[in-house]
Design a protein around this motif. Structure first.
Motif, PDB file in Angstrom:
ATOM      1  N   SER A 124      64.677  70.437  44.770  1.00  0.00           N
ATOM      2  CA  SER A 124      64.806  71.587  43.932  1.00  0.00           C
ATOM      3  C   SER A 124      65.813  72.081  43.420  1.00  0.00           C
ATOM      4  CB  SER A 124      64.413  73.049  44.881  1.00  0.00           C
ATOM      5  OG  SER A 124      65.596  73.109  45.702  1.00  0.00           O
ATOM      6  N   GLY A 125      65.989  72.856  42.427  1.00  0.00           N
ATOM      7  CA  GLY A 125      67.100  73.189  41.647  1.00  0.00           C
ATOM      8  C   GLY A 125      67.588  72.170  40.715  1.00  0.00           C
ATOM      9  N   SER A 126      68.660  72.365  39.925  1.00  0.00           N
ATOM     10  CA  SER A 126      68.909  71.488  38.805  1.00  0.00           C
ATOM     11  C   SER A 126      69.517  70.296  39.295  1.00  0.00           C
ATOM     12  CB  SER A 126      69.987  72.215  37.973  1.00  0.00           C
ATOM     13  OG  SER A 126      71.328  72.507  38.695  1.00  0.00           O
ATOM     14  N   GLN A 127      69.603  69.200  38.492  1.00  0.00           N
ATOM     15  CA  GLN A 127      70.165  67.816  38.876  1.00  0.00           C
ATOM     16  C   GLN A 127      70.840  67.410  37.417  1.00  0.00           C
ATOM     17  OE1 GLN A 127      67.376  64.562  39.280  1.00  0.00           O
ATOM     18  NE2 GLN A 127      65.709  66.193  39.272  1.00  0.00           N
ATOM     19  N   SER A 128      71.912  66.563  37.574  1.00  0.00           N
ATOM     20  CA  SER A 128      72.394  65.778  36.365  1.00  0.00           C
ATOM     21  C   SER A 128      72.825  64.479  36.786  1.00  0.00           C
ATOM     22  CB  SER A 128      73.651  66.583  35.946  1.00  0.00           C
ATOM     23  OG  SER A 128      74.566  66.601  36.961  1.00  0.00           O
ATOM     24  N   GLY A 129      73.020  63.682  35.688  1.00  0.00           N
ATOM     25  CA  GLY A 129      73.588  62.248  35.577  1.00  0.00           C
ATOM     26  C   GLY A 129      72.567  61.260  36.004  1.00  0.00           C
ATOM     27  N   VAL A 130      73.038  60.035  36.591  1.00  0.00           N
ATOM     28  CA  VAL A 130      72.326  58.838  36.682  1.00  0.00           C
ATOM     29  C   VAL A 130      72.181  58.750  38.210  1.00  0.00           C
ATOM     30  CG1 VAL A 130      71.901  56.505  36.499  1.00  0.00           C
ATOM     31  CG2 VAL A 130      72.878  57.936  34.446  1.00  0.00           C
ATOM     32  N   HIS A 131      71.113  58.779  38.797  1.00  0.00           N
ATOM     33  CA  HIS A 131      70.761  58.382  40.238  1.00  0.00           C
ATOM     34  C   HIS A 131      70.523  57.180  40.468  1.00  0.00           C
ATOM     35  CE1 HIS A 131      70.864  62.790  40.056  1.00  0.00           C
ATOM     36  NE2 HIS A 131      69.488  62.883  39.507  1.00  0.00           N
ATOM     37  N   THR A 132      70.959  56.680  41.860  1.00  0.00           N
ATOM     38  CA  THR A 132      70.636  55.376  42.386  1.00  0.00           C
ATOM     39  C   THR A 132      70.390  55.662  43.872  1.00  0.00           C
ATOM     40  OG1 THR A 132      73.172  54.845  43.000  1.00  0.00           O
ATOM     41  CG2 THR A 132      72.391  53.980  40.745  1.00  0.00           C
ATOM     42  N   ALA A 133      69.684  54.703  44.453  1.00  0.00           N
ATOM     43  CA  ALA A 133      68.980  54.357  45.861  1.00  0.00           C
ATOM     44  C   ALA A 133      69.721  52.954  46.155  1.00  0.00           C
ATOM     45  CB  ALA A 133      67.589  54.914  45.795  1.00  0.00           C
ATOM     46  N   THR A 134      70.136  53.079  47.470  1.00  0.00           N
ATOM     47  CA  THR A 134      70.290  51.942  48.048  1.00  0.00           C
ATOM     48  C   THR A 134      69.625  51.782  49.642  1.00  0.00           C
ATOM     49  OG1 THR A 134      72.557  52.032  47.105  1.00  0.00           O
ATOM     50  CG2 THR A 134      72.221  50.576  49.006  1.00  0.00           C
ATOM     51  N   VAL A 135      69.034  50.493  49.916  1.00  0.00           N
ATOM     52  CA  VAL A 135      68.661  50.329  51.103  1.00  0.00           C
ATOM     53  C   VAL A 135      69.333  49.505  51.704  1.00  0.00           C
ATOM     54  CG1 VAL A 135      66.119  51.225  50.804  1.00  0.00           C
ATOM     55  CG2 VAL A 135      66.754  48.924  50.204  1.00  0.00           C
ATOM     56  N   THR A 136      69.661  49.031  53.171  1.00  0.00           N
ATOM     57  CA  THR A 136      70.263  48.341  53.761  1.00  0.00           C
ATOM     58  C   THR A 136      69.562  47.667  54.966  1.00  0.00           C
ATOM     59  OG1 THR A 136      71.349  49.904  55.052  1.00  0.00           O
ATOM     60  CG2 THR A 136      72.656  49.402  53.180  1.00  0.00           C
ATOM     61  N   THR A 137      68.260  47.611  54.957  1.00  0.00           N
ATOM     62  CA  THR A 137      67.693  46.980  56.098  1.00  0.00           C
ATOM     63  C   THR A 137      66.139  46.244  55.279  1.00  0.00           C
ATOM     64  OG1 THR A 137      65.746  48.557  56.396  1.00  0.00           O
ATOM     65  CG2 THR A 137      67.774  48.966  57.448  1.00  0.00           C
ATOM     66  N   ASN A 138      65.840  45.201  55.938  1.00  0.00           N
ATOM     67  CA  ASN A 138      64.522  44.614  55.397  1.00  0.00           C
ATOM     68  C   ASN A 138      63.375  44.696  56.131  1.00  0.00           C
ATOM     69  OD1 ASN A 138      66.308  43.434  53.575  1.00  0.00           O
ATOM     70  ND2 ASN A 138      67.055  41.785  54.739  1.00  0.00           N
ATOM     71  N   LEU A 139      63.369  45.857  56.510  1.00  0.00           N
ATOM     72  CA  LEU A 139      62.070  46.300  57.379  1.00  0.00           C
ATOM     73  C   LEU A 139      60.625  45.876  56.823  1.00  0.00           C
ATOM     74  CD1 LEU A 139      60.974  48.005  59.843  1.00  0.00           C
ATOM     75  CD2 LEU A 139      60.751  49.807  58.409  1.00  0.00           C
ATOM     76  N   GLY A 140      59.912  44.652  57.399  1.00  0.00           N
ATOM     77  CA  GLY A 140      58.789  44.560  57.045  1.00  0.00           C
ATOM     78  C   GLY A 140      58.621  43.601  55.944  1.00  0.00           C
TER      79      GLY A 140
END
Length: 382
Positions: A124-140
């Protein structure tokens, strides 16, 4: 000169070995287990070792209200830990650097929860900028097929002796004993890259020993009395036999022993050899040196040692009646490693120099005589 095309050793052929798998520091991989970055695992189906890529990061978009995270072809499965970062501000419900857990949705979108298997977060609410996501496991993610998640770092210790590469080998406490059931007729064996005092090969059929050969590998090359008493010892690294009895149901047992320290086996080649012809004089043994040697303006050298790749150049005299068979062998061994032995006599001082596990770079047949031909071979180790 003999060429020994190797047969492929499969798990079914390896009836026993004293080198256990997985080896130290490795763990068997399964789809139900998550591995974090830096873990090393093995696939028991391919006998390869893999190291996980430490992290996987991509740009994402975050939808307020629905809580959908859009990541094209993300490949993430449920319960994969994930963190978010931004150049601006994340929407309410997310905190940069906090670990969340994926709730699998579609190939390009998913939702996240604060706990594994928890309820989806509605941004919810406002957002700004460029977002990134990081995963550090190799599940599956299967390391044998998902190369975007794992790095293939080579064969497992138990299987390194069968990959025909000079820079890999099986190392274990003495003795190293390997028993093979080829399931087909073979008449030759080569063992290379050894660090051991002795090597022996036994062939048995229905529990009865029908063949035995062995060699002492610890040698002291001598050219005089001084060398005889004070010269350094070295290990002969090659062993080959071309007279194995070709029984279909044979069990071949290879044993390497060493009084002090571990033993190493760089490669085992088993198959049916092909006689090419008689090796002529003036054969050459050479090496491709990949070390780096640089000098500055004052002549000072900077040396970076790297591997050298053995190569040989040999000329053979073969019979006209064998040319068709040799032509077929040339086709079969196009970019296929094999064991090539210029001499059968292992006591000859030239034996090791003219034995190589590699591929041919040049294989020319010159019909210079009515009943004989010359073969020019240039071989390079893999």
């Amino acid at each position: 000169m003999r060429a020994l095309p190797p047969i492929s050793i499969t798990p079914a052929m390896l009836t026993s070995t004293t080198c256990a798998e997985p080896s130290a520091g490795e763990a068997a991989w399964s789809a139900a287990t998550a591995y974090k970055g830096g873990d090393r695992v093995i696939s028991t189906s391919t006998h390869r070792a893999y190291e996980s890529i430490s992290s996987k990061t991509a740009g994402v978009t975050l939808a307020t209200g629905t809580g959908l995270v859009t990541w094209a072809n993300h490949g993430l499965v449920a319960n994969t830990p994930i963190t978010f970062a931004t150049t601006g501000a994340l929407p309410s419900g997310l905190t940069a650097g906090t670990t969340y857990y994926v709730l699998a949705d579609t190939a390009n979108t998913f939702k996240v929860a604060t706990a594994s298997g928890g309820s989806a977060i509605a941004f919810s609410g406002s957002q700004s900028g460029v977002h990134t996501a990081t995963v550090t496991t190799n599940l599956g993610h299967d390391p044998a097929s998902d190369d975007g998640w794992w790095i293939d770092i080579g064969p497992t210790n138990r299987w390194a002796m069968f990959d025909l590469l000079r820079n890999t080998g099986t190392t274990t406490a003495s003795p190293l004993t390997v028993s093979l059931t080829p399931g087909q007729r073979v008449d030759s064996i080569g063992v290379v890259g050894m660090v051991a005092d002795t090597v022996s090969v036994t062939v048995s059929v229905a529990g009865n020993t029908v063949y035995t050969a062995s060699a002492d590998l610890l040698k002291r090359p001598t050219s005089g009395w001084y060398d005889y008493f004070f010269g350094a010892f070295r290990y002969q690294q090659e062993f080959a036999r071309f007279d194995l009895p070709p029984y279909t149901g044979a069990v071949i047992t290879i044993t390497l022993t060493r009084a002090n320290g571990n033993v190493t086996c760089g490669g085992v080649v088993v198959g049916s050899s092909v006689y090419l012809g008689r090796t002529l004089h003036e054969a050459e043994s050479d090496a491709l040196n990949f070390s780096k040697i640089d000098r500055d303006d004052f002549g000072t050298a900077t040396l970076v040692p790297r591997r050298s790749v053995p190569r040989t150049v040999q000329t053979l005299r073969c019979r006209k009646s064998d040319v068709d068979r040799i032509l077929q062998l040339r086709d079969d061994l196009n970019a296929v490693p094999a064991l090539w032995s210029g001499l059968d006599d292992q006591d000859s001082g030239y034996f090791s120099a003219l034995l190589i596990v590699g591929v041919y770079k040049r294989f020319t047949i010159t019909m210079d005589q009515p009943e004989d031909a010359l073969i020019s071979l240039e071989l390079e180790e893999v």
